[in-house]
Design a protein around this motif. Sequence first.
Motif, PDB file in Angstrom:
ATOM      1  N   ASP A  28     -29.994  75.017  19.606  1.00 39.65           N
ATOM      2  CA  ASP A  28     -30.827  76.064  20.032  1.00 39.65           C
ATOM      3  C   ASP A  28     -30.440  77.559  20.054  1.00 39.65           C
ATOM      4  OD1 ASP A  28     -28.736  75.841  21.777  1.00 39.65           O
ATOM      5  OD2 ASP A  28     -29.581  75.045  23.726  1.00 39.65           O
ATOM      6  N   GLY A  29     -29.299  77.720  19.427  1.00 41.14           N
ATOM      7  CA  GLY A  29     -28.528  79.371  19.718  1.00 41.14           C
ATOM      8  C   GLY A  29     -28.297  79.222  20.826  1.00 41.14           C
ATOM      9  N   LYS A  30     -27.666  78.493  22.087  1.00 38.46           N
ATOM     10  CA  LYS A  30     -27.385  79.552  23.207  1.00 38.46           C
ATOM     11  C   LYS A  30     -26.263  78.611  23.790  1.00 38.46           C
ATOM     12  CE  LYS A  30     -31.950  78.634  25.503  1.00 38.46           C
ATOM     13  NZ  LYS A  30     -32.686  78.282  26.756  1.00 38.46           N
ATOM     14  N   CYS A  31     -25.239  79.728  23.029  1.00 39.74           N
ATOM     15  CA  CYS A  31     -23.344  79.317  23.321  1.00 39.74           C
ATOM     16  C   CYS A  31     -23.083  79.299  24.439  1.00 39.74           C
ATOM     17  CB  CYS A  31     -23.192  80.870  22.026  1.00 39.74           C
ATOM     18  SG  CYS A  31     -23.581  80.921  20.871  1.00 39.74           S
ATOM     19  N   THR A  32     -21.700  78.354  24.565  1.00 43.58           N
ATOM     20  CA  THR A  32     -21.161  77.660  25.970  1.00 43.58           C
ATOM     21  C   THR A  32     -20.562  78.543  26.014  1.00 43.58           C
ATOM     22  OG1 THR A  32     -20.488  76.244  24.838  1.00 43.58           O
ATOM     23  CG2 THR A  32     -22.284  75.425  25.928  1.00 43.58           C
ATOM     24  N   ILE A  33     -19.786  79.166  24.724  1.00 39.85           N
ATOM     25  CA  ILE A  33     -18.722  79.838  25.231  1.00 39.85           C
ATOM     26  C   ILE A  33     -18.960  81.484  24.336  1.00 39.85           C
ATOM     27  CG2 ILE A  33     -17.395  78.472  23.593  1.00 39.85           C
ATOM     28  CD1 ILE A  33     -15.257  79.279  26.020  1.00 39.85           C
ATOM     29  N   SER A  34     -18.503  83.092  24.400  1.00 44.43           N
ATOM     30  CA  SER A  34     -18.639  83.405  23.911  1.00 44.43           C
ATOM     31  C   SER A  34     -17.240  84.893  24.147  1.00 44.43           C
ATOM     32  CB  SER A  34     -19.506  84.354  23.359  1.00 44.43           C
ATOM     33  OG  SER A  34     -19.794  85.101  24.296  1.00 44.43           O
ATOM     34  N   CYS A  35     -16.844  85.331  23.162  1.00 42.77           N
ATOM     35  CA  CYS A  35     -15.873  86.847  23.700  1.00 42.77           C
ATOM     36  C   CYS A  35     -16.495  87.415  24.670  1.00 42.77           C
ATOM     37  CB  CYS A  35     -14.902  86.830  22.614  1.00 42.77           C
ATOM     38  SG  CYS A  35     -13.873  86.456  21.299  1.00 42.77           S
ATOM     39  N   ASP A  36     -17.638  86.656  24.799  1.00 45.74           N
ATOM     40  CA  ASP A  36     -18.641  88.368  26.296  1.00 45.74           C
ATOM     41  C   ASP A  36     -18.042  87.176  27.305  1.00 45.74           C
ATOM     42  OD1 ASP A  36     -19.059  90.381  24.841  1.00 45.74           O
ATOM     43  OD2 ASP A  36     -21.065  89.242  24.056  1.00 45.74           O
ATOM     44  N   ASN A  37     -17.602  86.826  27.145  1.00 41.61           N
ATOM     45  CA  ASN A  37     -17.435  85.980  28.992  1.00 41.61           C
ATOM     46  C   ASN A  37     -16.266  85.866  29.203  1.00 41.61           C
ATOM     47  OD1 ASN A  37     -19.837  84.220  27.652  1.00 41.61           O
ATOM     48  ND2 ASN A  37     -19.145  82.119  27.912  1.00 41.61           N
ATOM     49  N   GLU A  38     -16.552  86.252  30.973  1.00 46.77           N
ATOM     50  CA  GLU A  38     -15.510  87.081  31.872  1.00 46.77           C
ATOM     51  C   GLU A  38     -14.518  86.198  31.865  1.00 46.77           C
ATOM     52  OE1 GLU A  38     -16.806  88.191  34.838  1.00 46.77           O
ATOM     53  OE2 GLU A  38     -18.398  90.546  34.056  1.00 46.77           O
ATOM     54  N   ASP A  39     -14.597  85.059  32.116  1.00 43.64           N
ATOM     55  CA  ASP A  39     -13.873  84.227  31.835  1.00 43.64           C
ATOM     56  C   ASP A  39     -12.630  83.892  31.000  1.00 43.64           C
ATOM     57  OD1 ASP A  39     -15.633  82.836  30.598  1.00 43.64           O
ATOM     58  OD2 ASP A  39     -15.848  80.550  32.269  1.00 43.64           O
ATOM     59  N   ILE A  40     -12.660  84.467  29.586  1.00 49.55           N
ATOM     60  CA  ILE A  40     -11.940  84.561  28.442  1.00 49.55           C
ATOM     61  C   ILE A  40     -11.442  85.656  28.178  1.00 49.55           C
ATOM     62  CG2 ILE A  40     -12.698  81.940  27.793  1.00 49.55           C
ATOM     63  CD1 ILE A  40     -13.382  83.255  25.334  1.00 49.55           C
ATOM     64  N   LYS A  41     -10.627  85.739  27.349  1.00 47.63           N
ATOM     65  CA  LYS A  41     -10.220  86.475  26.743  1.00 47.63           C
ATOM     66  C   LYS A  41     -10.259  87.004  24.716  1.00 47.63           C
ATOM     67  CE  LYS A  41      -7.484  89.489  30.634  1.00 47.63           C
ATOM     68  NZ  LYS A  41      -6.391  90.237  30.699  1.00 47.63           N
ATOM     69  N   CYS A  42     -10.187  87.632  24.349  1.00 43.74           N
ATOM     70  CA  CYS A  42      -9.846  87.421  22.910  1.00 43.74           C
ATOM     71  C   CYS A  42      -8.968  88.583  22.756  1.00 43.74           C
ATOM     72  CB  CYS A  42     -11.926  87.142  22.285  1.00 43.74           C
ATOM     73  SG  CYS A  42     -12.488  85.932  22.260  1.00 43.74           S
ATOM     74  N   TYR A  43      -8.864  88.222  21.215  1.00 45.52           N
ATOM     75  CA  TYR A  43      -7.271  89.271  20.829  1.00 45.52           C
ATOM     76  C   TYR A  43      -7.751  88.965  19.475  1.00 45.52           C
ATOM     77  CZ  TYR A  43      -5.381  89.732  25.208  1.00 45.52           C
ATOM     78  OH  TYR A  43      -5.129  90.222  26.865  1.00 45.52           O
ATOM     79  N   LEU A  44      -7.437  89.944  18.419  1.00 43.06           N
ATOM     80  CA  LEU A  44      -6.586  89.311  17.131  1.00 43.06           C
ATOM     81  C   LEU A  44      -5.531  90.811  16.745  1.00 43.06           C
ATOM     82  CD1 LEU A  44      -7.774  88.531  14.426  1.00 43.06           C
ATOM     83  CD2 LEU A  44      -8.612  90.959  14.295  1.00 43.06           C
ATOM     84  N   ILE A  45      -4.574  89.690  16.214  1.00 45.87           N
ATOM     85  CA  ILE A  45      -3.203  89.664  15.933  1.00 45.87           C
ATOM     86  C   ILE A  45      -3.233  89.570  14.712  1.00 45.87           C
ATOM     87  CG2 ILE A  45      -2.536  89.709  18.387  1.00 45.87           C
ATOM     88  CD1 ILE A  45      -0.732  87.395  17.862  1.00 45.87           C
ATOM     89  N   ASP A  46      -1.930  90.230  14.210  1.00 43.57           N
ATOM     90  CA  ASP A  46      -1.296  90.281  13.082  1.00 43.57           C
ATOM     91  C   ASP A  46      -0.281  89.216  13.277  1.00 43.57           C
ATOM     92  OD1 ASP A  46       1.073  91.705  14.104  1.00 43.57           O
ATOM     93  OD2 ASP A  46       0.086  94.197  11.956  1.00 43.57           O
ATOM     94  N   ASN A  47       0.544  89.148  11.672  1.00 42.11           N
ATOM     95  CA  ASN A  47       1.347  88.174  11.506  1.00 42.11           C
ATOM     96  C   ASN A  47       2.958  88.245  12.331  1.00 42.11           C
ATOM     97  OD1 ASN A  47       0.762  90.433   9.491  1.00 42.11           O
ATOM     98  ND2 ASN A  47       3.192  88.384   8.361  1.00 42.11           N
ATOM     99  N   ASN A  48       2.614  89.581  12.596  1.00 44.16           N
ATOM    100  CA  ASN A  48       3.982  90.398  13.523  1.00 44.16           C
ATOM    101  C   ASN A  48       4.279  90.244  14.809  1.00 44.16           C
ATOM    102  OD1 ASN A  48       4.723  91.942  10.483  1.00 44.16           O
ATOM    103  ND2 ASN A  48       5.747  90.927  11.059  1.00 44.16           N
ATOM    104  N   GLY A  49       2.667  90.168  14.950  1.00 42.41           N
ATOM    105  CA  GLY A  49       2.114  89.544  16.710  1.00 42.41           C
ATOM    106  C   GLY A  49       1.790  91.072  17.897  1.00 42.41           C
ATOM    107  N   PHE A  50       1.246  91.814  16.390  1.00 42.34           N
ATOM    108  CA  PHE A  50       0.681  93.547  17.328  1.00 42.34           C
ATOM    109  C   PHE A  50      -0.476  93.201  17.126  1.00 42.34           C
ATOM    110  CE2 PHE A  50       4.313  94.705  14.945  1.00 42.34           C
ATOM    111  CZ  PHE A  50       5.287  95.439  16.066  1.00 42.34           C
ATOM    112  N   ILE A  51      -1.475  93.747  18.519  1.00 44.36           N
ATOM    113  CA  ILE A  51      -3.203  93.475  18.362  1.00 44.36           C
ATOM    114  C   ILE A  51      -3.874  94.571  17.883  1.00 44.36           C
ATOM    115  CG2 ILE A  51      -4.924  93.645  20.172  1.00 44.36           C
ATOM    116  CD1 ILE A  51      -2.163  92.830  22.470  1.00 44.36           C
ATOM    117  N   LEU A  52      -4.997  93.865  17.192  1.00 42.80           N
ATOM    118  CA  LEU A  52      -5.859  94.661  16.146  1.00 42.80           C
ATOM    119  C   LEU A  52      -6.712  94.752  17.067  1.00 42.80           C
ATOM    120  CD1 LEU A  52      -3.406  93.418  13.487  1.00 42.80           C
ATOM    121  CD2 LEU A  52      -5.424  94.520  12.266  1.00 42.80           C
ATOM    122  N   VAL A  53      -7.692  93.807  17.538  1.00 38.67           N
ATOM    123  CA  VAL A  53      -8.459  93.964  18.428  1.00 38.67           C
ATOM    124  C   VAL A  53      -8.605  93.587  19.514  1.00 38.67           C
ATOM    125  CG1 VAL A  53     -11.120  93.704  18.301  1.00 38.67           C
ATOM    126  CG2 VAL A  53     -10.049  93.882  16.815  1.00 38.67           C
TER     127      VAL A  53
END
Length: 1084
Positions: A837-862
């Motif tokens: 139905d296209g209704k997602c129960t979870i996304s990175c827009d939710n306030e109860d989670i945090k999303c990160y994109l890190i590289d192989n040396n542990g540095f944050i890109l997003v």
Amino acid sequence: MLWNWRILFPHVCCASFLLSWIMLGTVVEVMGSQPGIPLSVVKLWASAFGGEIKSISAKYSGSQLLQKKYKEFEKSVRVEEIDGMKVVKTLAKKMEEMFRMKKEAMRRLVEAAEEAHLQHEEDPELQYEYFNAVLINEVDEEGNNVELGGEFVLEPNDHFNNLSVNLSLSVVQVPTNMYNKDPAIVNGVYWSEALNKVFVDNFEKDPSLIWQYFGSAKGFFRQYPGVKWHPDEHGVIAFDCRNRKWYIQAATSPKDMVILVDVSGSMKGLRLTIARQTVSSILDTLGDDDFFNIIAYNQEMHYVEPCLNGTLVRADRNNKAHFREHLDKLFAKGIGLLGDALTEAFTILNDFNQTGHGSVCSQAIMLVTDGATQMYDDVFAKFNWPDRKVRIFPYLIGRESAFADNMKWMACANKGYFSQISTLADVQENVMRYLHVMSRPKVIDHEHDTVWTEAYVDSTLSQAHKSRNKKGPSLMTTVAMPVFSTKNETKNQGILLGVVGTDIPLQELMKIIPKHLLGIHGYAFAITNNGYILTHPDLRPLYQEGQKRRKPNYSSVDLSEVEWEDKDDFLRNAMVNRKTGTFSMEVKKTVDKGKRLLKMHNDYFYTEVKGTPFSVGVALSRGHGKFFFRGNVSVEAGLLDLEQPDVALADEWTYCNTDEHRSLSQIQAIKLYLTGRKPHIKCDRELIQEVLFDAVVTAPLEAYWTGLALNKSENSDKGVEIAYLGTRTGLSRTSLFVVPEHLSNQDFLTAEDKEGVFNADHFPLWYKRAAEQVPGTFVYSIPFGGNENKSVVLASTAIQLLDDRKSPIVASVGIQMKLDFFQRKFWTASRQCAALDGKCTISCDNEDIKCYLIDNNGFILVTEDYSQTGLFFGEVESAVMNKLLLMGSFKRITLYDYQALCRVYAGSSDSARSLSHPFSIVKWLLTKLVIFLLEFNLYSWWHVDLSVKAQRSRGKTMMVPCDTEYPAFVSERTIKETTGNIDCEGCARSFVIQQIPSSNLFMVVVDNKCDCSSAPLVSMDPIEIMYNESLKCDRLKFQKDRKRPETCHPFHPEENAMECGGTASLSAPLTAALLPLLATFISR
């Protein structure tokens, strides 16, 4: 190897228990995702983002096209394994030839100088107008040229760092504290004019020469080409050629020295201050081939460094600095027992000489005192007569001359020299006199030993020239030769006329390194006979603090401090002992300002550089780094594609030698060479052939990128800014998708971006990192540096020729994207879900989670918080990072930095070494007076802020050399996804980490329900290694292998020892007593 102090700091842990815990925890937690963060959803996000970003990277970089083009030539190219020993021997021969040419130029100067002096008759009335380096082109108030000035034509020359110079004439610099029309100086300047023609001829024979000079024993300095000198803000030029290392090393032989300092009660006050400065000036005259110790004496012997009781240490920069710090702690009291001090000094010199660890050449005792009540002939008879192998140099401190006769007698009876020092201004000139005495045997032997200095920066000379080098101070080595008087009437006096020298920038050495044969991670390096680095890509001589400045110990970095994985110093010792051989070991190399780690296995090949004290080595990394391939295309096709506007060649690589054609670019020189229009240009034909091949194979990329740029439906939001490529031959191509003014990172791919371009000692960072990625995948990163660099993301991938690990990495391609463009792609992907139905129960827009994109040396890109972009993940989410380390998703690797600088409180140091000229002395005395008054509260009526400011100034910080350990973090490639729980004081916090396909990136999703701020911080900050007093002492005593200079001139039977002092004259009775004694010794 006795032991290695670097391995005394193991990290102790219960390894077996920790391993079992990690394995159990990983097995349990990977079995299923945690409620609230479905692993399948995160996997979907990662897959969607990975597919999108790889598609963009591959499309705009043209990686698939380039891979295809190289594959088309697969059957016609020849893959070869690089012969490391052949490479290093060829490099050594090229270095030998370069150094031989410089040495021959100096020999011509020596011959011309000695002949000119031989033909000259000293004339105390001589009047001669010469070009004074400070006064040239200066005019008086009426507009007339000042005396010793005159009109001197100067023109900018890029070979001399764009300084304005005169290539026809030299100039003469005279130290500020000397009279520039002194008869001795005028006579020396007059006869040394003969060097002008030789300077010019040398430069015509070898256009790679830079400064040539003659440093006179009288103090003047003749320099070619002529250049204007500028005093400092005090109107002073501190430069005195006689205290430069090249002068001292050429003038004297290696020496063992004991410095005796009188600290009896009579030495209080100014006398002790003068004594400290005298000792400090003596230390300035010692080099890496010398050994010394300092003993302060009154009724007892006080070793300035107590742990070095009864021995000598090498006079390297670190040890001299250590002793200088202790000089400030000397205070005067009691009575002075000079006889006991002399006995101790003779005993040390004899015992240390027996060990064979010192110079095993000249020996000297430097006596700094305000008087001697007797001659101590019994001590000399016991320890030094009749051979007189130890020279005595007494320095009488103060204006009193009651004991001058005794002290001069000591000097004359022991082949030394007596000096009296009444003021601080007298120190420098009087200390320097001992060097000319020590040089007598070499002069009488008429041995023109060639000396080579360690790598150094002469900042005093640069300041005097007002040199402006955008790259900061440049390292150089100097080749020097002594110049002697050859007049028969002065033969037994051993008169040193001076020293000739020329500088060799280490950049010139780098130009002859065949970087294309060494591969992406390979490098060449060279060391001195003492094991100190001459050139090495990991040598960091400068640090940034407002401007580029030298580190205090920059010139004495040992090879073992950069190749520190060689715990037994096998490589270092073999090179010091001038052996030829091979060695291999696993190494950990850091890149990107030390924040990222590359692990590899290196094979080392080394040999000596004949005719010099240097040894050279090359390192080749196993795998793709050991292989090279040769392609072949027609000259016409190659030149056509090489001359395209998007093509550039590595600035610091040498395709053709353009020293005689400085206006030519490398591409222009290649064309003239290949078309036969300038056949005498020396070029590397093998390298040029491969460059032409790369130009042809990569040529289709230019049309491909142009098509993308012209297609308005592509890249409409200008998210991709640059496409670029580099090949193993230093060829690069770039294409802009936006106008230059709109580039988010203006420095990328420019000379300002040192790690991002081909340099003499390394491939670009994006090339090196891509080479270690799985073929076909991209490596993404945010450049470290200024704030503006955070606004872009770089993506690059390697191009292999073959499909096995023996394939050379032939090229790398990549793109620069806007960070916000890259981040939008991430946030879009993280909103997807598999719900019908296209209704997602979870996304990175939710306030109860945090999303990160890190590289192989542990540095944050997003991350949602933009200010955290570029930070290390452990500094933001320490609890999660700790868990990832425990679970094995990331590994912590401990590294060591033996060139570090640590910030310490400067305190209120009154180091004698700061008293280098009268202005500093006055400032020092006034400062002492003010601090004295403040400390005794005599200014309590003054404004209270003055005391506060004084205290603050005493507490300011300074940077000092130190050793540090620091961590680097690397992801475990075999773990693609992991889930886990963290207990934060009773609150369970879940997380998921998922690798982004075809990249070096990971998506980390963490629930935001618990406060885990109390978790131990995971930091990348370095920690200073603290050594206890016992270990500090052991480090001072420990002598690494070194190779002594091949020549030694400690004494000569024809030496005239009656030339033994100034100021005081021997009384008639003492002269009568001394002459028979000397006659007896001389006849032996």
